[in-house]
Design an enzyme around this catalytic site. Structure first.
Site, short mmCIF file in Angstrom:
data_model
loop_
_atom_site.label_atom_id
_atom_site.label_comp_id
_atom_site.label_asym_id
_atom_site.label_seq_id
_atom_site.Cartn_x
_atom_site.Cartn_y
_atom_site.Cartn_z
N ASN A 126 7.83 8.87 1.13
CA ASN A 126 9.14 8.25 0.95
C ASN A 126 9.78 8.53 -0.43
O ASN A 126 10.63 7.79 -0.89
CB ASN A 126 9.08 6.76 1.26
N TYR A 171 -1.54 1.06 -7.06
CA TYR A 171 -1.50 0.53 -5.69
C TYR A 171 -2.61 -0.49 -5.42
O TYR A 171 -3.11 -0.60 -4.30
CB TYR A 171 -1.53 1.67 -4.68
N GLU A 199 3.49 -2.61 -13.94
CA GLU A 199 3.54 -1.17 -13.66
C GLU A 199 3.97 -0.38 -14.90
O GLU A 199 3.42 0.68 -15.20
CB GLU A 199 4.50 -0.91 -12.49
N THR A 227 10.91 0.82 2.68
CA THR A 227 9.65 1.56 2.55
C THR A 227 9.51 2.62 3.64
O THR A 227 9.15 3.77 3.36
CB THR A 227 8.46 0.56 2.65
N LYS A 239 7.91 10.93 -6.48
CA LYS A 239 6.62 11.27 -5.87
C LYS A 239 6.55 12.76 -5.52
O LYS A 239 7.57 13.45 -5.51
CB LYS A 239 6.44 10.40 -4.62
N ARG A 280 16.11 -0.78 -5.79
CA ARG A 280 15.51 -0.89 -4.45
C ARG A 280 16.55 -0.66 -3.36
O ARG A 280 16.28 -0.05 -2.33
CB ARG A 280 14.86 -2.27 -4.25
N ARG A 289 15.39 7.22 0.49
CA ARG A 289 14.31 7.33 1.47
C ARG A 289 14.85 7.65 2.86
O ARG A 289 14.24 8.40 3.61
CB ARG A 289 13.50 6.03 1.48
N HIS A 314 9.15 5.65 -5.77
CA HIS A 314 8.68 4.28 -5.92
C HIS A 314 9.62 3.54 -6.86
O HIS A 314 10.09 4.11 -7.84
CB HIS A 314 7.27 4.25 -6.52
N PHE A 364 -4.25 2.39 5.28
CA PHE A 364 -3.58 3.62 4.85
C PHE A 364 -3.75 3.92 3.36
O PHE A 364 -3.24 4.91 2.85
CB PHE A 364 -2.09 3.57 5.21
#
Ligand code: TYD
Length: 152
Positions: free
Chosen positions: A125, A52, A139, A101, A12, A95, A112, A128, A60
């Protein structure tokens, strides 16, 4: 045990700005998965919203879209780095390495936990990674053309 999963990883804008893309890839590399797709993407709002879609109705969401579009970081061209990783238990392995998250709750040794932060209410963070095999396939189809990902 899940076998030969694929997962979508996005670096990101905050991570691009911090110049930690290499560090993130190094940590993911050590998981022993195969990188089967990699590209620099100029994110459109349409793709951000499709990615998303599960956040529709969340308070948010708009700020998350702005964050993904690079509006809170000094990154030109709405740049995001996108990857496909493949291997046994790829989704859980990635993950686990990136952490929870919420960067303040993520274990400190995760990506993160190490580099994420809040800017106002937005969790910046860094990365993804898909949360389930179903999400991963959806995705990957959003971010990559089939011919851009190496064959299984
Ligand atoms: P989500 O899909 O719940 O988490 P993950 O990215 O770990 O799969 O949320 C998507 C993104 O939205 C998340 O990476 C950061 C942002 N977000 C917030 O800014 N505030 C929140 O309260 C939540 C739940 C997510």
């Amino acid at each position: 045990m899940r076998y030969m999963e694929r997962t979508l990883v996005l670096i990101k804008p905050d991570a691009i700005e911090k110049r930690i893309s290499g560090l993130i890839l190094d940590r993911l590399d050590h998981l022993g998965l195969q990188m089967t797709g990699a590209k620099v993407v100029s994110l459109t709002e349409e793709l951000a919203r499709a990615h998303y879609k599960n956040l529709e109705g969340k308070p948010f969401l708009e700020e998350v879209i702005q964050y993904m579009m690079g509006e809170f970081n000094n990154v030109p061209n709405h740049k995001i780095y996108a990857f496909v990783f493949q291997g046994e238990n790829a989704i859980a392995k990635v993950r686990q390495e990136i952490g929870s998250t919420n960067p303040e709750k993520a274990a400190p040794w995760t990506i993160r936990g190490s580099f994420g932060r809040f800017i106002g209410d937005v969790m910046q963070n860094c990365v993804h990674a898909s949360g389930s095999p179903e999400d991963a396939e959806k995705e990957i189809a959003l971010w990559f053309k089939p011919e851009e990902v190496l064959d299984r």
